[in-house]
Design an enzyme around this catalytic site. Structure first.
Site, PDB file in Angstrom:
ATOM      1  N   ASP A  11       2.405   6.357  -2.726  1.00 47.34           N
ATOM      2  CA  ASP A  11       1.543   7.384  -2.157  1.00 47.34           C
ATOM      3  C   ASP A  11       0.445   6.702  -1.344  1.00 47.34           C
ATOM      4  O   ASP A  11      -0.298   5.870  -1.866  1.00 47.34           O
ATOM      5  CB  ASP A  11       0.937   8.199  -3.322  1.00 47.34           C
ATOM      6  CG  ASP A  11       0.145   9.390  -2.834  1.00 47.34           C
ATOM      7  OD1 ASP A  11       0.227   9.724  -1.641  1.00 47.34           O
ATOM      8  OD2 ASP A  11      -0.569   9.970  -3.676  1.00 47.34           O
ATOM      9  N   ASP A 106       3.318  11.345   3.427  1.00 49.44           N
ATOM     10  CA  ASP A 106       2.711  10.099   2.957  1.00 49.44           C
ATOM     11  C   ASP A 106       3.089   9.714   1.534  1.00 49.44           C
ATOM     12  O   ASP A 106       2.465   8.843   0.950  1.00 49.44           O
ATOM     13  CB  ASP A 106       1.191  10.168   3.098  1.00 49.44           C
ATOM     14  CG  ASP A 106       0.551  10.949   1.974  1.00 49.44           C
ATOM     15  OD1 ASP A 106       1.085  12.010   1.617  1.00 49.44           O
ATOM     16  OD2 ASP A 106      -0.467  10.480   1.440  1.00 49.44           O
ATOM     17  N   GLU A 107       4.099  10.350   0.967  1.00 48.14           N
ATOM     18  CA  GLU A 107       4.499   9.920  -0.374  1.00 48.14           C
ATOM     19  C   GLU A 107       5.992  10.121  -0.586  1.00 48.14           C
ATOM     20  O   GLU A 107       6.602  10.991   0.026  1.00 48.14           O
ATOM     21  CB  GLU A 107       3.701  10.657  -1.460  1.00 48.14           C
ATOM     22  CG  GLU A 107       3.834  12.147  -1.430  1.00 48.14           C
ATOM     23  CD  GLU A 107       3.099  12.824  -2.581  1.00 48.14           C
ATOM     24  OE1 GLU A 107       3.351  12.468  -3.747  1.00 48.14           O
ATOM     25  OE2 GLU A 107       2.298  13.720  -2.301  1.00 48.14           O
TER      26      GLU A 107
HETATM   27 MG   LIG Z   1      -1.515  10.375  -0.406  1.00 49.26          MG
END
Ligand SMILES: [Mg+2]
Length: 388
Positions: A11, A106-107
């Protein structure tokens, strides 16, 4: 504990805000908020760790964020830029394993039980990935390593930012036992309060309840709570997430009351949605209209078509019926949205066309999601039949 898998949850830290600080060195060390206009109704999409020290968090109204930190720098999101970075980090993940399940830009979860490098240590892979991400993008990521998705995700959040947390299988149960239920996946504020009222404060407290008790109390999620309290999470890392719906929505700077205005806005959204569907060569059986009133009460009204909604015309024809089942025109509205779900592609549509006779529209189901028959506007257009 079932056969142990090696799962990493990666993350990025304060992703949008970190990209902005990377690209604008003068913003480093500053409270940076990426999101809407603080003078309007925008919400915080992401904020830097400096902003978080003021109690600012994502999804907070920007106006409130500005109140908490008047010197915060507000920036509009640059989605293309973030997507570019997202592609870079995802490419790094695929160097280790094809089993990558992105959860957002983003993860992602990675199943590295088997990996291209034949590296037996998931911890070493996570560490190498964090370093490569740093070198490639100039950004930091946090990673969680464990034997299932639930624990890997909890772990990545445990030591943020720029952290690595490993929960070995033999420590999993002890970890869950002390974990506050608020941190459990699937536990929102409402469920957390309900659990607290029942004396369930940690994962360990869940162990006192039978599976049946938990299902009675929490519905289907009860099964998940029962299993997870015992460290069982067999959900696989799913490399391609199947998209479940396509939709578009808009929030107004000022609430609207007039029915005509609502109709104009929803019609515009339907045209946008039709374009999205055409681009993706997709249609869906269920059309939903979402209305959020000025007091944030949100309702959905849906209807279904056996051969699906594909173009603007067939969706527009349903709008008066759907709107009639709302209080639009009588109650102020702050958000409108349209979504098509139960998606299928053109190939499936052709198969359906060949084997299904047109049905009268819409088939009524005993579901609260469907508008009640009594509310249907008699002036609404007659049910349409699919063109064959
Ligand atoms: Mg994040």
């Amino acid at each position: 504990m079932p056969l142990s898998r090696k799962i990493i949850h990666l993350d990025m830290d304060a992703f949008f805000a970190s990209v902005e600080q990377r690209d604008h060195p003068e913003l480093r060390g500053q409270p940076v908020i990426v999101g809407g206009d603080p003078r309007g109704r925008g919400v915080v999409a992401a904020c830097s760790y400096e902003a978080r020290t003021f109690g600012i968090h994502s999804a907070m109204a920007c106006a409130k964020a500005q109140h908490l930190c008047p010197r915060a720098v507000f920036l509009k999101p640059r989605m293309e830029q973030y997507q570019q970075v997202s592609r870079e980090i995802m490419t790094l993940f695929y160097q280790y394993t094809p089993l990558v399940e992105p959860l957002s830009v983003d993860e992602a979860f990675l199943d590295v039980t088997c990996n291209h490098q034949k590296e037996p240590s998931a911890t070493r892979i996570a560490q190498a990935l964090r370093q490569t991400i740093r070198e490639t993008t100039g950004l930091t990521a946090s990673a969680g390593v464990s034997c299932n998705k639930f624990l890997a995700k909890i772990a990545s959040g445990h030591n943020k930012p720029n952290g690595l947390t490993v929960i070995p299988p033999e420590q999993a149960l002890a970890f869950i036992r002390t974990l506050p239920v608020g941190k459990f996946y699937g536990v929102g504020e409402v469920t957390e309060k309900k659990m607290q009222a029942l004396g369930i404060l940690t994962g360990g407290d869940l162990l006192r309840f039978s599976r049946q008790d938990l299902v009675t109390l929490f519905g289907k999620t009860g099964h998940f709570f029962y299993d997870i309290a015992r460290g069982h999470d067999t959900r696989p890392v799913e490399p391609t997430r199947i998209r479940k719906s396509i939709g578009t929505e808009t929030t107004f700077a000022e609430d609207i009351l007039e029915y005509g205005q609502v109709l104009v806005v929803v019609s515009g959204l339907v045209h946008q949605l039709a374009l999205l569907l055409a681009q993706k060569k997709t249609g869906g059986r269920t059309l939903s209209l979402k209305v959020r009133y000025s007091d944030f009460t949100t309702i959905t009204r849906s209807c279904t078509s056996p051969l699906g909604f594909w173009g603007a015309a067939e969706m527009l024809a349903q709008l008066p019926r759907l709107l009639a089942a709302t209080e639009a025109g009588r109650r102020k509205v702050r958000l409108l949205g349209v979504t098509v779900s139960n998606l299928f592609n053109e190939k499936e549509r052709n198969v359906l066309r060949r084997c299904q006779l047109p049905l009268p529209f819409p088939p009524r189901r005993a579901s609260s999601d469907l508008f009640p028959a009594a509310r249907v506007d008699p002036a609404a257009p007659a049910p349409f039949t699919e063109r064959l």
